[in-house]
Write a protein that holds these residues in place. Sequence first.
Motif, mmCIF file in Angstrom:
data_model
loop_
_atom_site.group_PDB
_atom_site.id
_atom_site.type_symbol
_atom_site.label_atom_id
_atom_site.label_comp_id
_atom_site.label_asym_id
_atom_site.label_seq_id
_atom_site.Cartn_x
_atom_site.Cartn_y
_atom_site.Cartn_z
ATOM 1 N N THR A 146 0.826 -1.218 0.000
ATOM 2 C CA THR A 146 0.000 0.000 0.000
ATOM 3 C C THR A 146 0.853 1.258 0.000
ATOM 4 O O THR A 146 0.626 2.182 -0.784
ATOM 5 C CB THR A 146 -0.922 0.025 1.238
ATOM 6 N N ASN A 147 1.852 1.277 0.900
ATOM 7 C CA ASN A 147 2.664 2.473 1.072
ATOM 8 C C ASN A 147 4.147 2.196 0.841
ATOM 9 O O ASN A 147 4.635 1.096 1.120
ATOM 10 C CB ASN A 147 2.481 3.026 2.496
ATOM 11 N N TYR A 148 4.825 3.230 0.349
ATOM 12 C CA TYR A 148 6.273 3.184 0.203
ATOM 13 C C TYR A 148 6.907 3.919 1.381
ATOM 14 O O TYR A 148 6.461 5.007 1.748
ATOM 15 C CB TYR A 148 6.720 3.857 -1.094
ATOM 16 N N ARG A 149 7.918 3.310 1.970
ATOM 17 C CA ARG A 149 8.585 3.922 3.122
ATOM 18 C C ARG A 149 10.072 4.058 2.840
ATOM 19 O O ARG A 149 10.717 3.115 2.391
ATOM 20 C CB ARG A 149 8.361 3.082 4.384
ATOM 21 N N GLU A 150 10.613 5.239 3.139
ATOM 22 C CA GLU A 150 12.042 5.469 2.957
ATOM 23 C C GLU A 150 12.819 4.957 4.153
ATOM 24 O O GLU A 150 12.287 4.824 5.258
ATOM 25 C CB GLU A 150 12.321 6.955 2.756
ATOM 26 N N ASN A 151 14.094 4.666 3.935
ATOM 27 C CA ASN A 151 14.977 4.276 5.026
ATOM 28 C C ASN A 151 15.549 5.521 5.694
ATOM 29 O O ASN A 151 15.521 6.617 5.138
ATOM 30 C CB ASN A 151 16.125 3.413 4.485
ATOM 31 N N LYS A 152 16.072 5.337 6.891
ATOM 32 C CA LYS A 152 16.678 6.442 7.626
ATOM 33 C C LYS A 152 18.144 6.129 7.916
ATOM 34 O O LYS A 152 18.565 6.013 9.058
ATOM 35 C CB LYS A 152 15.916 6.690 8.926
ATOM 36 N N PHE A 153 18.900 5.943 6.843
ATOM 37 C CA PHE A 153 20.320 5.625 6.987
ATOM 38 C C PHE A 153 21.141 6.863 7.357
ATOM 39 O O PHE A 153 22.209 6.769 7.953
ATOM 40 C CB PHE A 153 20.862 5.017 5.692
ATOM 41 N N ASN A 154 20.664 8.030 6.946
ATOM 42 C CA ASN A 154 21.300 9.313 7.284
ATOM 43 C C ASN A 154 22.730 9.440 6.752
ATOM 44 O O ASN A 154 23.591 10.044 7.396
ATOM 45 C CB ASN A 154 21.297 9.528 8.808
ATOM 46 N N PHE A 155 22.993 8.857 5.583
ATOM 47 C CA PHE A 155 24.292 9.064 4.946
ATOM 48 C C PHE A 155 24.321 10.441 4.300
ATOM 49 O O PHE A 155 23.397 10.822 3.572
ATOM 50 C CB PHE A 155 24.558 7.991 3.891
ATOM 51 N N LYS A 156 25.378 11.191 4.534
ATOM 52 C CA LYS A 156 25.482 12.543 4.007
ATOM 53 C C LYS A 156 26.241 12.589 2.685
ATOM 54 O O LYS A 156 26.056 13.497 1.881
ATOM 55 C CB LYS A 156 26.187 13.447 5.028
ATOM 56 N N LEU A 157 27.114 11.613 2.458
ATOM 57 C CA LEU A 157 27.963 11.601 1.278
ATOM 58 C C LEU A 157 27.331 10.789 0.156
ATOM 59 O O LEU A 157 26.497 9.921 0.383
ATOM 60 C CB LEU A 157 29.335 11.012 1.622
ATOM 61 N N ASP A 158 27.765 11.073 -1.075
ATOM 62 C CA ASP A 158 27.297 10.292 -2.223
ATOM 63 C C ASP A 158 27.824 8.859 -2.164
ATOM 64 O O ASP A 158 27.165 7.930 -2.619
ATOM 65 C CB ASP A 158 27.740 10.953 -3.534
ATOM 66 N N VAL A 159 29.030 8.725 -1.607
ATOM 67 C CA VAL A 159 29.654 7.404 -1.466
ATOM 68 C C VAL A 159 30.170 7.246 -0.039
ATOM 69 O O VAL A 159 30.929 8.077 0.442
ATOM 70 C CB VAL A 159 30.834 7.224 -2.450
ATOM 71 N N THR A 160 29.729 6.194 0.621
ATOM 72 C CA THR A 160 30.218 5.884 1.965
ATOM 73 C C THR A 160 30.893 4.523 1.949
ATOM 74 O O THR A 160 30.294 3.539 1.492
ATOM 75 C CB THR A 160 29.057 5.855 2.982
ATOM 76 N N THR A 161 32.132 4.471 2.408
ATOM 77 C CA THR A 161 32.866 3.200 2.428
ATOM 78 C C THR A 161 32.300 2.269 3.497
ATOM 79 O O THR A 161 32.054 2.684 4.625
ATOM 80 C CB THR A 161 34.364 3.437 2.686
ATOM 81 N N ILE A 162 32.103 1.014 3.120
ATOM 82 C CA ILE A 162 31.628 -0.016 4.033
ATOM 83 C C ILE A 162 32.732 -1.041 4.231
ATOM 84 O O ILE A 162 33.244 -1.614 3.261
ATOM 85 C CB ILE A 162 30.367 -0.726 3.482
ATOM 86 N N ASP A 163 33.142 -1.248 5.488
ATOM 87 C CA ASP A 163 34.122 -2.275 5.803
ATOM 88 C C ASP A 163 33.734 -2.927 7.124
ATOM 89 O O ASP A 163 32.629 -2.719 7.627
ATOM 90 C CB ASP A 163 35.545 -1.699 5.849
ATOM 91 N N PHE A 164 34.616 -3.712 7.690
ATOM 92 C CA PHE A 164 34.277 -4.430 8.913
ATOM 93 C C PHE A 164 34.150 -3.513 10.131
ATOM 94 O O PHE A 164 33.655 -3.946 11.173
ATOM 95 C CB PHE A 164 35.312 -5.529 9.194
ATOM 96 N N ASP A 165 34.523 -2.256 9.983
ATOM 97 C CA ASP A 165 34.386 -1.318 11.096
ATOM 98 C C ASP A 165 32.996 -0.674 11.151
ATOM 99 O O ASP A 165 32.651 -0.049 12.160
ATOM 100 C CB ASP A 165 35.452 -0.219 10.998
ATOM 101 N N ASN A 166 32.218 -0.805 10.074
ATOM 102 C CA ASN A 166 30.863 -0.237 10.105
ATOM 103 C C ASN A 166 29.818 -1.130 9.427
ATOM 104 O O ASN A 166 28.637 -0.744 9.347
ATOM 105 C CB ASN A 166 30.847 1.160 9.476
#
Length: 322
Positions: A146-166
Amino acid sequence: MDKDKNDKVINEKNNTILSIVCHSYNHENYISETIESFLNQKTDFPFEIVIHDDASTDRTPLIIKEYQEKYPQIIKAIFQSDNKYSKNINIWAEYTFPKCKGKYIALCEGDDYWSDEYKLQKQVDFLENNSNYVVCWTDYLNFNGTNYRENKFNFKLDVTTIDFDNLFNPYCTLTLTVVFKKDALDMSILSRLEYFKDNSLYMILLNKGDGAFLNFKSSVYRIHEGGVYSMKSLYFQRYSSWLNINEMYNIVTKSKTKNIEKTLKTLKRSAAFEALKMKYNGGNIDQNQEKLINSFFSNASLSVKFKYYKRIFQYRFLNKKG
């Protein structure tokens, strides 16, 4: 890329750049939209679609066959006569990944779909231009019918690195948006896992390089009663995640970070409290759930033990009065 052109390129040159892997089970209401979202991708490279149907009991196999007949050079279908998921068989390792010819692999389940026609192009361009990254994800929308819901990841950058620390904080790495380099995939690890899951795959990949969250919405994640994972109990979700992340923690040395240790602790605690709730609210729990309750709370801090006894009191007495 135009469908006919893409079909022709793959047929004549067999130079597939990307393989889309799609797993389906009883997705007759969704699979057409899913496949169409694949075919509508606009790319400057050829791709193939590897679809695995896990012995669906509805019209899903028939719909897949119709698309396969229409696009025989693009769509490669695998049909099972008995359900492999229920037997805890690693479908990625056993069936779909070995079929992939592409340099890159993208994943999307048969009940989700892609909303951005340039999704694959954007993600492949990023990985091509940033050699230290081996995998990337994007944002997506959640749709409950019925409804679309956005996520609340709150990333500010266009690219955020993902590794074992986050990794997993926040949990932004859903299967429907992932694209990764096939040569970063260690099949010797994947094929021997007991508690395999998408989390396991990501930890295998991050052992070979960095991941990236690209801050644009590319896909739609469906939440519905037929969802294999989305409609599972909170206990199942937390405990199954703890099992596969813990297994990978013991295999991949790079994963032994404070972040992963904190994630494991949080998942185990949540699963233990959910099992406790089930036990005292009239539900049946098995030996593994009883063992989890005993092992976690016996070694918990005083503050957690206080919450444990408080919950038991509430479940045993207050709820019965209500």
